[in-house]
Structures are given as structure tokens and as C-alpha cells.
Design a protein around this motif. Structure first.
Motif, short mmCIF file in Angstrom:
data_model
loop_
_atom_site.label_atom_id
_atom_site.label_comp_id
_atom_site.label_asym_id
_atom_site.label_seq_id
_atom_site.Cartn_x
_atom_site.Cartn_y
_atom_site.Cartn_z
N LEU A 152 39.00 29.38 46.43
CA LEU A 152 38.50 30.70 46.81
C LEU A 152 38.33 30.79 48.33
N TRP B 32 41.59 31.49 49.98
CA TRP B 32 41.98 32.89 49.86
C TRP B 32 41.21 33.75 50.86
N TYR C 205 43.02 35.97 53.66
CA TYR C 205 42.97 37.44 53.55
C TYR C 205 42.24 38.05 54.74
N ARG D 84 39.00 38.67 43.17
CA ARG D 84 39.80 37.45 43.31
C ARG D 84 39.28 36.35 42.39
N ARG E 115 40.51 36.95 38.95
CA ARG E 115 41.93 36.58 38.83
C ARG E 115 42.09 35.07 38.77
N GLN E 116 41.33 34.35 39.57
CA GLN E 116 41.47 32.89 39.64
C GLN E 116 41.11 32.22 38.32
#
Length: 726
Positions: free
Chosen positions: A81, A84, A88, A340, A343-344
Motif C-alpha cells: 500500500l 502505491w 500515485y 486501493r 482492491r488489494q
């Protein structure tokens, strides 16, 4: 064996992996997630092991100097995480990683207490009354020292020692949990009967949990429609399936009330995480989550980073709130991180609001990626409160120039006579918002920031950006004139006027000035909830999430404070605030009423809030956004430049604008920020616009690469999807 280490330097030029050899003495101890000490140049720096691998060349590789923690500080899921977030939001990976593990970095570890504990295997109890008093106290409060036990039992230390000598008590060192809700009674709450829309929403969420695939729901429920109960049932469904849950709330002020509700349903399985906790409390809550004893996490935006290994449900309550956006590096939005996270892990995300963000609601339309769940009416079919808009222009022409219109003053008097409660909302704290010399026109400003000082009732002027404070002068510093005028209205002035008009009224105020002390949010709200005050005055802390059945009147003192801000979201935020604060009225059996005072009664945001018409506001605001090319029809990135020299700051902004320009990205600026100076640092900004976030990241990355080769004396902050343009 080579460890891949992130050094603790949040600089772009060192935002990469460095390899270090693991010495023989640390083999088997250093693992992914370990915090280590490594040589870096001429210094030794803290670093984090993010993996193991073979360096491009093995010659010249230095060794890990020391292992700083026995166990890993972060999980593989948290590392994924963090990667990401860093990619991002264009921030250093070490900054993103530290945002995940900050509760573990702020304290030395668990609290160990050397005290007295009841001995195991002892039958019966001591015979004398004093001995028995000590014995009972030791059982109810284990871990007290000899002196504490003697003092609280009202006996001599010698008597305590005698119980230790006889084996009734034993001296031990044990870990003691620092409980953030210690002393708060647990009030179990049986689940109520769901209405039809609630039951349908819960069925949809449970079915999505069974599929074990990412699914995003937007729970659009009007104020008082029972969104919290849908959250609780969803969490229960996740727990039944062996999954964990995290629920985010936007304000610490909401947390005490939500904590009571969540603990009433799930007891000790709830962990609380927010910045208002002491460092030790955060550490212990973090450990409870990590070891699995607290599968339900409730907190503010940083709770989205909790060390969950199998989250099944991620809830973002009041998902439209701008406070979910972090204004310091890493500049993440908790809603985006929550999506996110879902989704992960193949989890379900529920975004809840009575006034969803335009970006969220449009994703439910025309087969969008979000599934819309509607709660169209209040619990028990209670009506939404009628909203009256008071035109302050007419009040002024009629000679009524005080804080309260005639209508609002009459409504307050009526509620007080009926022993009912009222909330007064003004999104400005302090007494007067600025002071001006009426002889020469000087406005008193902060010497460190480009903003007027706010006058407070204690006689001091305060800057709400850098906290600079000074006594208000009796003479003008420029012309020595005595005609100092106090203009604008803050919550302190509202409180003073209420006390003048209604001297018998019991008044409480909820803003940053009254909630600086730990636990003060809960004390004020609990007192108002118990009926110990008639009127609650507050800023946006009172505008959302509060469920006070005794409130029958909400008064908005001035709806224009947010309406005319230099921000394209000003109309949306005004509509959201008015709708949310109006929703505090009429939650009980006696109904309610809302009065909104404004100089702009015909504005579409005010009119839509008057009619409780989210759909109407959405349509009009979207047509304006479409015409201007603002989100959700584009994506923005704000690049803020700060430094001690305005010339250098302007030059840096122009340099990066030149490197970033071209292609599919529109560059607006450079220009001074609306607040051009804060804390003695000048501020200039660029705003980049494109149809996809990736195009913005590519343009900013290219610009930073060129910029850093030319000028390094100015700090640069990249804010993707900004919520604050000031």
C-alpha cells in the motif's frame, strides 16, 4: 545476504533502494519490515528493510550496523500500500511507509508495570477486614505498587508487605494496556429492526462479501436515515466471514459518539486510532490490531493504514469531507487509499454520505464502477426539517444589523420557552475576524503570514495559520489613532450575543478554542446530549454526524463564509455544510426547523439546501463544472513552491512550469498562492490539468527532474487531486 534498505531521508534524490550486507551476527534476525541502522555517507541513519536481493555489484557494499527492533514494523500488505501511495501521490516511499507505522515510531514500546498481583492458586481470602480490603483491591486493580495499594486501601505499607510474605500477593512485571476509552461505560445496544431500504443495503453488502471480490458501494442516505446501522450490520457480516473491517470518520469530534456506538455492538473487539490519542494508547491499539484481538478499526483518516491482514469491509463515513485529504507529505486522500485497500484485498468499500462528492456520485451513473445504495427517508419516517432562508439584505434595510435576524431570535426564544435545544452554526472561530483602523485604514495582519489577525475574547489577536499571538493594541500601530474597529463575527461573539439576549440560557461552544484539552470533545457533546445546555454554538464540528434527538432548531448564522471562497468547490462545500447542519434538527419525536441567514438567498447552492434537493444541486453544479473543465471532468495537480525569498520562489515556479508544459497537460500559472506568505515563507503555485492522473504524474515528474538540476533552494510540494487551493 543483502538487505534492501530505505534510508530515512525524505528526499527525491535518495528515494531509492540501497543494498547492505547483513553481517553474520544478524543473520536470521534482520527480516523484511525490520528497522536498522546503516552507514550512509559520513553518517549512520535509520532505515527500513523492504526486501532482499543481489546488488548490481557486490564490491564496496557496506554492512548493516545494528538492528533497532526485534520484530517487523510493517506487514507485506502495508508495504504494498505504501508503494502505491508513493507512486500515485509522487512522494518519497519512506514518507508513505512512515505514515503507515507512525504509532510504532512515537513511543518506546509497551508499558511494563512492576506491581503487586493476586497470587495464582490461592484459595479463600485473608481473614481480617483490612487484609480483605487489600486483597479485593488487588484483584480489581492488579499491578498497583505497594504504596498505591496501601494508600487506596487505607492501610499501612506493612500490612501489604505481610500479604506478600504470606504468598497472597506476588510481585510481577507485566504489560498493562493503555486504553483510550478506559473509564467509559460499555453500553450494549441490541440491533434495531431495519427498514426496507436499510435491509436491502445490508443484503447487497453481505452478498458482495460472499463474492470476495472488490466492490464499491456509494451509500446515499439522507440525514437521519440510519447509515450507521448499515455500517454496523456490514461489519457484523464481515466478522462472520472471518474478515476484518475498518471504518473512517472525518472529524475527531465524531469519534467519541461513534466509539460508543461501535463498542456497544462489538465490545472489546473495536480498536480506536486517531491523532487525539496519547502515543502509548496509539501503540497499544496498533498492537491489538496486529495480533488480531481487535478486528474492527474505527478512526480518522490515518486509520486506513492499520495493520490488517484480511480486511473485508472498508467504510468511509461522510466520504465527501475534505478533511480526509492530508495537507502534509504524503498528501494522500483517505478515500482513495480506502478504495486501493479494497482492491488489494478483494474487499468491499462503502462510501457513505447524505451529500456525496460530485466525483463519487457521477461514478454511479450510466453503468459506472460504483453501485448506488439509497436510503431515501429517515428512521420511523420522520420528516426532514423545513428550512427557512433569511435574507440579511432585508434585515439590514429594516435597521436590524445585529448577529441574529428577528426570525432567528424569535425561534431561539420559542425553543427556550419550550425547554428544547438548539444548535447555532458559524464556520468561523474567534470573536472578530479582523481589526481595522478607521482613521488610516490599516488592517492588523500577522507579521509572519499574509492574513488578518483574529480577535479573541481574551483580548488577544491570533493567527490561525502559525498561532502567532499578541495583545490587541489600543492605538493604531501606524497612525497612533484610537479608532480601532472590530469587524466580522466568530463563534465567541455569537456566544456573547446569546448570553446577552438570553441570560438564563445554558450555552456551550464547540470549536478549536474549546477543544484543545484532551477529552474535551466528548465532555461538551455528552453534556449537551444529557440536556445540560440549551444552545450549542460551533463550527463545522457540529455540522455532521451528531445525533441529538433533543435538537429542534438549527440556526446558520452566516451561510456566506464558505460560499464566496476563491475555490471552485465553494458552492459544493456550502451546499454540503448547509445540508449536513440542517440534518441535526428534527431527529426526535418533536420535529425541527432550520433557519439559514445569508446575503445570497437566490444562490443555487443555498436554494437546493433549502429544498433538501441533492439531485437538483448535482445537475446544476455538474453543468458548471463541465463548462469550465473542472473535476470530475478533469484531474488537477497543484504544485506549491515555498521559500524565504519571493524572487527565488517565483523563479522556481517558472522553471518547473517550463519543464512541465506541453502535450496533453494544461499548465495554469505560475501565480502567487491565495495566501502568499505563511510562517515567513513565500508561496507560489502551479495548477496542472489533464484528463487522467497518469498524465499529470508524468508531467510533474519530468518537470521535477529538470527543475532539480537548476535550483534547489526552494521547497516543492506536489498535491495530486488537491482539496485546498489556498
Amino acid at each position: 545476504m543483502f538487505a534492501e534498505v530505505l534510508v530515512n531521508l525524505a528526499l527525491r534524490r535518495v528515494d531509492k533502494i540501497f543494498h547492505y550486507r547483513v553481517p553474520a551476527g544478524l543473520q536470521g534476525q534482520v527480516e523484511t519490515g525490520s528497522r536498522v541502522l546503516v552507514p550512509f555517507g559520513r553518517r549512520k541513519l535509520e532505515g527500513y528493510v523492504v526486501g532482499f536481493g543481489v546488488p548490481p555489484q557486490e564490491s564496496g557494499i557496506k554492512e548493516v550496523a545494528a538492528l533497532l527492533d526485534k520484530g517487523p514494523l510493517f506487514t507485506p500488505g502495508q508495504l504494498a500500500l505504501a508503494r502505491w501511495v508513493a507512486a500515485y501521490y509522487l512522494c518519497p516511499l519512506v514518507s508513505a511507509l512512515q505514515a503507515m507505522i507512525w504509532p510504532l515510531l512515537q513511543t518506546a514500546g509497551p508499558r511494563r508495570v512492576r506491581g503487586l498481583w493476586p497470587a495464582a492458586g490461592v484459595s479463600g481470602a485473608p481473614q481480617t477486614p483490612k487484609q480483605n480490603a487489600v486483597w479485593q483491591l488487588a484483584q480489581n486493580s492488579p499491578g498497583l505498587t505497594r504504596m498505591e495499594l496501601a494508600r487506596r486501601a487505607g492501610v499501612s505499607p506493612g500490612l501489604v508487605n505481610s500479604l506478600v510474605a504470606r504468598g497472597w500477593l506476588q510481585v510481577e512485571e507485566q504489560m498493562v494496556r493503555r486504553d483510550p476509552v478506559a473509564g467509559t461505560p460499555l453500553r450494549p445496544s441490541p440491533p434495531p429492526v431495519l427498514n426496507v431500504p436499510q435491509a436491502e443495503a445490508v443484503r447487497e453488502i453481505a452478498a458482495a462479501l460472499d463474492r470476495e471480490k472488490e466492490q464499491v458501494f456509494l451509500l446515499h442516505g439522507i440525514t437521519g436515515s440510519g447509515k450507521t446501522e448499515v455500517y454496523l450490520r456490514g461489519i457484523a457480516a464481515a466478522l462472520e466471514r472471518g474478515r476484518q473491517a475498518v471504518a473512517l470518520v472525518p472529524e475527531i469530534a465524531l469519534t467519541p459518539q461513534m466509539v460508543d456506538v461501535f463498542r456497544g455492538r462489538f465490545g472489546g473487539r473495536v480498536a480506536v486510532l486517531h491523532s487525539g490519542l496519547a502515543a502509548g494508547e496509539r501503540y497499544d491499539e496498533y498492537q491489538r490490531i496486529q495480533n488480531g484481538t481487535a478486528p474492527v478499526v474505527l478512526g480518522a483518516r490515518s486509520a486506513v493504514f492499520a495493520p490488517l491482514d484480511r480486511p473485508g469491509l472498508v467504510i468511509v463515513d461522510e466520504e465527501h469531507e475534505s478533511s480526509y485529504k492530508q495537507e502534509e507529505t504524503p498528501r494522500y486522500h483517505a478515500r482513495a487509499v480506502a478504495l486501493r485497500l479494497a482492491r488489494q484485498y478483494g474487499a468491499v468499500a462503502v462510501l457513505g454520505s447524505a451529500t456525496p462528492a460530485l466525483e463519487s456520485y457521477c461514478r454511479t451513473l450510466s453503468g459506472g464502477p460504483y453501485r448506488l445504495l439509497n436510503l431515501p427517508y429517515r428512521i420511523a419516517r420522520r420528516p426532514l426539517p423545513p428550512v427557512r432562508v433569511v435574507d440579511l439584505r432585508r434585515e439590514y434595510r429594516a435597521g436590524r444589523r445585529g448577529i441574529f435576524s428577528g426570525a432567528l431570535q424569535e425561534a431561539l426564544a420559542e425553543r427556550l420557552s419550550r425547554k428544547e435545544q438548539a444548535i447555532l452554526f458559524l464556520n468561523r472561530r474567534g470573536y472578530a475576524t479582523f481589526i481595522v483602523c478607521r482613521e488610516c485604514g490599516l488592517v492588523l495582519k500577522c507579521p509572519h503570514c499574509d492574513i488578518s489577525l483574529t480577535y479573541h475574547a481574551n483580548g488577544r489577536l491570533r493567527c490561525h495559520y502559525c498561532n502567532y499571538s499578541v495583545l490587541a493594541p489600543s492605538r493604531c500601530p501606524a497612525c497612533t489613532g484610537r479608532q480601532m474597529g472590530f469587524y466580522g463575527t466568530g463563534t465567541q461573539k455569537v456566544e456573547q450575543e446569546v448570553r446577552r439576549l438570553f441570560p438564563a440560557a445554558r450555552v456551550l461552544r464547540l470549536d478549536k478554542d474549546t477543544t484543545g484539552r484532551r477529552g474535551s470533545h466528548r465532555e461538551i457533546l455528552d453534556a449537551f446530549g444529557r440536556g445540560e445546555a440549551d444552545i450549542l454554538i460551533g463550527t463545522q464540528m457540529v455540522a455532521k454526524g451528531l445525533d441529538m434527538p433533543g435538537v429542534t432548531l438549527v440556526g446558520v448564522v452566516n451561510a456566506d463564509t464558505t460560499l464566496h471562497m476563491p475555490d471552485f468547490r465553494a458552492s459544493e462545500r456550502t451546499f454540503q455544510l448547509l445540508t449536513q447542519v440542517a440534518g441535526r434538527a428534527g431527529r426526535g419525536d418533536r420535529g425541527g426547523e432550520v433557519l439559514v441567514q445569508t446575503y445570497s438567498p437566490a444562490h443555487y447552492a443555498v436554494d437546493a439546501a433549502r429544498r433538501h434537493d441533492y439531485g437538483g444541486f448535482f445537475s446544476q453544479e455538474m453543468s458548471i463544472r463541465r463548462a469550465l473543465g473542472y473535476p470530475p471532468f478533469s484531474h488537477l495537480c497543484r504544485v506549491l513552491f515555498t521559500g524565504a525569498s519571493e524572487e527565488e520562489v517565483e523563479k522556481a515556479a517558472a522553471a518547473l512550469a517550463g519543464f512541465a508544459a506541453g502535450g496533453a497537460v494544461q499548465v495554469m500559472g505560475p501565480a502567487p498562492a491565495p495566501l502568499v506568505r505563511v510562517k515567513d515563507r513565500f508561496r507560489w503555485q502551479l495548477v496542472l490539468r489533464a484528463d487522467a492522473p497518469q498524465k499529470l504524474r508524468e508531467a510533474v515528474t519530468a518537470g521535477l527532474a529538470g527543475y532539480e538540476r537548476q535550483l534547489r533552494t526552494v521547497a516543492v510540494a506536489v498535491d495530486l487531486d488537491p482539496q485546498n487551493m489556498m
